[in-house]
Scaffold this active site. Structure first.
Site, PDB file in Angstrom:
ATOM      1  N   GLN A 130       0.847  -1.181   0.000  1.00  0.00           N
ATOM      2  CA  GLN A 130       0.000   0.000   0.000  1.00  0.00           C
ATOM      3  C   GLN A 130       0.886   1.235   0.000  1.00  0.00           C
ATOM      4  O   GLN A 130       1.789   1.336   0.829  1.00  0.00           O
ATOM      5  CB  GLN A 130      -0.865  -0.082   1.255  1.00  0.00           C
ATOM      6  CG  GLN A 130      -1.829   1.032   1.482  1.00  0.00           C
ATOM      7  CD  GLN A 130      -1.508   1.807   2.731  1.00  0.00           C
ATOM      8  OE1 GLN A 130      -0.986   2.907   2.667  1.00  0.00           O
ATOM      9  NE2 GLN A 130      -1.794   1.247   3.885  1.00  0.00           N
ATOM     10  N   SER A 133       1.272   6.904   2.482  1.00  0.00           N
ATOM     11  CA  SER A 133       1.999   7.906   3.270  1.00  0.00           C
ATOM     12  C   SER A 133       3.129   8.531   2.481  1.00  0.00           C
ATOM     13  O   SER A 133       3.749   7.875   1.638  1.00  0.00           O
ATOM     14  CB  SER A 133       2.597   7.270   4.524  1.00  0.00           C
ATOM     15  OG  SER A 133       1.592   6.841   5.381  1.00  0.00           O
ATOM     16  N   SER A 165       5.442  -1.088   3.902  1.00  0.00           N
ATOM     17  CA  SER A 165       5.905  -2.403   4.356  1.00  0.00           C
ATOM     18  C   SER A 165       6.042  -3.323   3.162  1.00  0.00           C
ATOM     19  O   SER A 165       5.155  -3.374   2.308  1.00  0.00           O
ATOM     20  CB  SER A 165       4.895  -3.032   5.318  1.00  0.00           C
ATOM     21  OG  SER A 165       4.478  -2.088   6.264  1.00  0.00           O
ATOM     22  N   GLU A 248      -7.486  -0.773   7.443  1.00  0.00           N
ATOM     23  CA  GLU A 248      -6.143  -0.733   8.010  1.00  0.00           C
ATOM     24  C   GLU A 248      -6.119  -1.100   9.484  1.00  0.00           C
ATOM     25  O   GLU A 248      -5.299  -1.888   9.920  1.00  0.00           O
ATOM     26  CB  GLU A 248      -5.510   0.654   7.833  1.00  0.00           C
ATOM     27  CG  GLU A 248      -4.157   0.752   8.542  1.00  0.00           C
ATOM     28  CD  GLU A 248      -3.279   1.873   8.028  1.00  0.00           C
ATOM     29  OE1 GLU A 248      -3.829   2.937   7.713  1.00  0.00           O
ATOM     30  OE2 GLU A 248      -2.061   1.671   7.952  1.00  0.00           O
ATOM     31  N   GLU A 376      -3.319  10.278  18.480  1.00  0.00           N
ATOM     32  CA  GLU A 376      -4.136  11.492  18.388  1.00  0.00           C
ATOM     33  C   GLU A 376      -5.217  11.358  17.320  1.00  0.00           C
ATOM     34  O   GLU A 376      -6.378  11.737  17.536  1.00  0.00           O
ATOM     35  CB  GLU A 376      -3.235  12.705  18.087  1.00  0.00           C
ATOM     36  CG  GLU A 376      -2.266  13.069  19.212  1.00  0.00           C
ATOM     37  CD  GLU A 376      -1.068  12.116  19.353  1.00  0.00           C
ATOM     38  OE1 GLU A 376      -0.782  11.370  18.388  1.00  0.00           O
ATOM     39  OE2 GLU A 376      -0.426  12.125  20.412  1.00  0.00           O
TER      40      GLU A 376
END
Lengths: 408, 374
Positions: A130, A133, A165, A248, A376
């Site tokens: 994937q 990011s 990953s 996820e 967060e």
């Protein structure tokens, strides 16, 4: 109120167990692990195991039969995973691909995509990663800058992804890129399937602060992707990505590592200035606290499984899991190091208590609190989706991406 | 996997919830807080009429003959409205102590009356500001005469009978025994105490040779009372979860309607994260409470750990939700008019009844040590 299987579940479990007994070695104890795996050998063994599972009908149990799944129930899938965890089998290589990427292909792909990609993925022949990011977009994934420009029947991708990953052994990936910088950020994204062996794809391992390298950064330099490998319409990339991200937090597993019982073992051995650590009130308080948290998570999972078992949609309670387990992993490691006094600085399998597991999870916990949604962001999700609180003010919501203020 | 309450139990929960939302609003809690009323007698009568005081009492003693799980759902709803009634004293403590330790004659004598709500019972353990234990309990039972002072005793002023933890002179843990005493006889004086939560009355009971009977074997009191507390801890955990949820939703509603700096305060992450933390603590507590309920109902091997885990996490959830509810409200939440105070008071009261966190952590870790050694 009980933990028992229904008769159907029990029959399925027996069937699973029978097959696993015939095809894998049962763990002698819960802590038993497969001998250290490395390199291509590990990958090949994982591929062999995945193929066996697929042939026996235990891979991707809930997926539709027409695409190679079993058309089974969620609880069957859970039962298989529970049982498989008792055997020494190579796992991990397929979590992202089968947990996140292929479900996205199933939800958004064309019939051609599904016919081409789903079967080989289930059989373990092709592994997926994937690519979301970026250095400039972590929690704010939609702020990503990797761009794709249309060139005839192809798109040309340039940019950089990070924290991918398995990128070095993967065959395919799903990549979300910016195709229109003149509209607000969520509206200018598009998702593609990308062949990881394409010219211009370069994978470099990232060395984590712990010293290990479990992730990669992936550079795209004029990588050409056919328009037919687009998932969803141009500009729909954010909606497609949400499908992936919803999966996820299911795919990012528990933090693992030492827990309260390892801490009890350590506290029995550790001598503080005033006597054995196990007799120290502060130590006992921490043991109690972590026991209560671990048990709370375990039985929260059981509540979710109960809903699945009854064919209901689970409540939002499972969203608490990583909020609790990630800080616990870090803090428990840290506290266990305190018990070893200055000796706690030693991170050496041969010298440190319990093979340096506490030092390792003190490092690992720092990463786990960030991966797959930071502490967060996860609290924001609970506040917004469970408690119905408003989103934060979004200064970037209606601003074209190319006019938005950006940091470095 | 069937880790949930049954449809019948959920229906009972619904009934209790409906009754309480009709009859036990904030006005009732405030009435008890502000007046000389010792409890909400109207609400109590309604609960008695529904048969709830006899929920887990066997039919042969006049109860409904249901189990521990039914009491869990009742407890959660009582907690949700911070009900000012002696349910925990009479049902979780006195009734259960008599069921556990009472002779056949004692059961025949008291359980039907407790089930019918004709009498209110309580459990008198503490003697002041030390945790009750074989070292601190001094009240004595000699020749059927009870002497000493117990305080604070929950619902001590309205209770008709009390199960009392007394010192019968044995050594170590064998020093303590249980006695049962009727509180309307002679040699007893009662005095209402000033406490942090007047919506649940507590009294000092002074015994001066009051007639009392031993309950259970002599020297077994400490063991018996801890077993009673294990069960009560599970039911109280449900009560705490119910209260914590009310405090959380109260804070959430206020965060939606209150504006500061031009926007809803619920859009600030400082508030959102606080509320998310309430939710996390409450769900942990709920899950631990379910396991406690299951162990209690099955008399399971892990009852002590399960009860302690339920107790600890529910206490933490309620304390956090109640105090941060006030914080979310800001100044208005600290006024006498605000309803936030009901939960702040009750959360701390429940955190200290049945033993504080210090007692439960120690009970848990002692058990874990034994288990880990095995």
């Amino acid at each position: 109120m009980d933990f028992n299987d229904t008769p159907e579940e029990a029959a399925y479990r027996a069937e699973v167990r029978k097959w696993l007994d015939a095809n894998a070695k049962r763990k002698a104890s819960k802590k038993d692990t497969l001998e250290a795996l490395s390199g291509t050998d590990a990958l090949q063994r994982a591929k062999d195991w995945q193929r066996k599972k697929a042939e026996a009908g235990f891979a991707c149990i809930t997926w539709p039969k027409e695409y190679g799944g079993q058309g089974g129930t969620s609880i069957q899938s859970v039962i298989y995973s529970q049982e498989e965890a008792n055997y020494l089998v190579p796992t991990g290589f397929y979590d992202i691909g089968l947990g996140m990427c292929i479900p996205t292909v199933l939800a958004w792909g064309t019939e051609e995509h599904k016919a081409r990609y789903v079967g080989p993925a289930i059989r373990g022949e092709e592994i997926w990663c994937q690519l979301f990011s970026e250095p400039a977009g972590g929690s704010d994934v939609a702020g990503l800058r990797t761009r794709a420009e249309k060139d005839g029947d192809e798109w040309v991708i340039n940019g950089q992804k990070v924290w991918t990953s398995g990128a070095h052994y993967c065959d395919y990936g799903i990549v979300v890129v910016r195709t229109d910088p003149t509209v607000p950020k969520h509206k200018g994204l598009t998702m593609f399937i990308v062949d990881m062996k394409s010219p211009g794809v370069e994978v470099r391992p990232i060395r984590q602060m712990s010293g290990e390298a479990n992730f990669n950064e992936v550079f795209f330099t004029d990588v050409r992707v056919p328009d037919s490998d687009r998932l969803g319409q141009p500009g729909d990339g954010w909606k497609v990505a949400l499908t992936t991200l919803m999966n996820e937090r299911l795919a990012v597993g528990g933090g693992g590592g030492a827990d309260w019982s390892e801490l009890v073992d350590l506290a029995r051995d550790a001598e503080l200035a005033d006597g054995p650590a196990i007799n120290n009130g502060a130590v006992r308080e921490r043991i109690a606290q972590w026991y209560v948290e671990t048990q709370g998570l375990k039985y929260t999972k059981f509540r979710t499984l109960t809903a699945l078992s009854k064919g209901q949609t689970p409540g939002p309670e499972s969203s608490i899991s990583k909020i609790v387990s990630a800080p616990k992993m870090q803090e428990l490691g840290s506290f266990a190091m305190d018990l070893q006094d200055i000796g706690g600085i030693i991170r050496d399998r041969d010298i440190s208590a319990q093979n340096a597991t506490f030092q390792n999870q003190w490092f690992g916990g720092a990463g786990y609190r960030i991966a797959g949604g930071t502490d967060e962001i996860l609290r924001n999700i609970v506040a917004e989706r469970v408690l119905g609180l408003p989103q934060d003010i979004r200064v970037d919501k209606n601003v074209p991406f190319n006019e938005m203020p950006k940091g470095k | 996997m069937n880790f949930d309450f049954s449809d019948d139990q959920k229906m009972l929960k619904e009934q209790v919830s409906k009754f309480l939302s009709d009859k036990c609003g904030y006005d009732v809690v405030r009435r008890v807080l502000e007046s000389d009323e010792l409890y909400a007698e109207d609400v109590w009568k309604g609960l008695v009429e529904m048969g709830l005081t006899g929920t887990a009492i066997p039919e042969e003693y006049g109860g409904l003959g249901l189990g521990a799980l039914e009491l869990c759902v009742v407890a959660e709803e009582l907690g949700r409205v911070a009900a000012p009634v002696p349910f925990s004293s009479s049902v979780f403590l006195a009734t259960e102590a008599i069921k556990l330790a009472g002779s056949e004659a004692q059961k025949q004598k008291y359980l039907p009356k407790l089930a019918a709500g004709e009498i209110i019972g309580t459990l008198a353990m503490a003697e002041g500001t030390n945790a009750p234990s074989p070292r601190t309990v001094k009240a004595s039972l000699k020749g059927g005469k009870l002497t000493g002072t117990k305080m604070p005793v929950p619902d001590g002023e309205i209770a008709d009978i009390a199960v009392v933890l007394v010192n019968t002179g044995g050594s170590g843990d064998k020093a303590l025994s249980l006695a049962i005493v009727e509180l309307n006889g002679s040699g007893i004086s009662k005095e209402q105490l000033k406490t942090i939560d007047p919506t649940r009355g507590h009294a000092a009971l002074k015994f001066d040779g009051a007639a009392a009977e031993l309950m259970g074997a002599e020297g077994e009191g400490w063991d018996l009372v801890r077993r009673v507390l294990d069960g009560a801890a599970v039911w109280t955990a449900f009560e705490q979860v119910g209260g914590a949820e009310t405090a959380m939703w109260m804070a959430r509603d206020y965060a939606l309607e209150r504006y500061a700096f031009g926007r809803q305060i619920g859009s600030y992450q400082a508030i959102k994260h606080k509320l998310a933390d309430m939710y996390v603590k409450i769900e942990l507590a709920r899950s631990n409470s379910y396991y406690g309920a299951m162990m209690l109902n099955d008399n399971g091997a892990e009852l002590i750990e399960a009860a302690a885990a339920a107790r600890i996490s529910a206490t933490q959830a309620y304390i956090y939700a109640a105090q941060e509810n006030i914080q979310t409200h800001g100044g208005i939440g600290y006024t006498w008019e605000a309803n936030t105070q009901f939960f702040y008071r009750r959360a701390k009261l429940l955190a200290l009844s049945l033993g504080s966190q210090l007692y439960w952590r120690e009970r848990l870790v002692t058990q874990l040590e034994a288990r880990n050694a095995a």
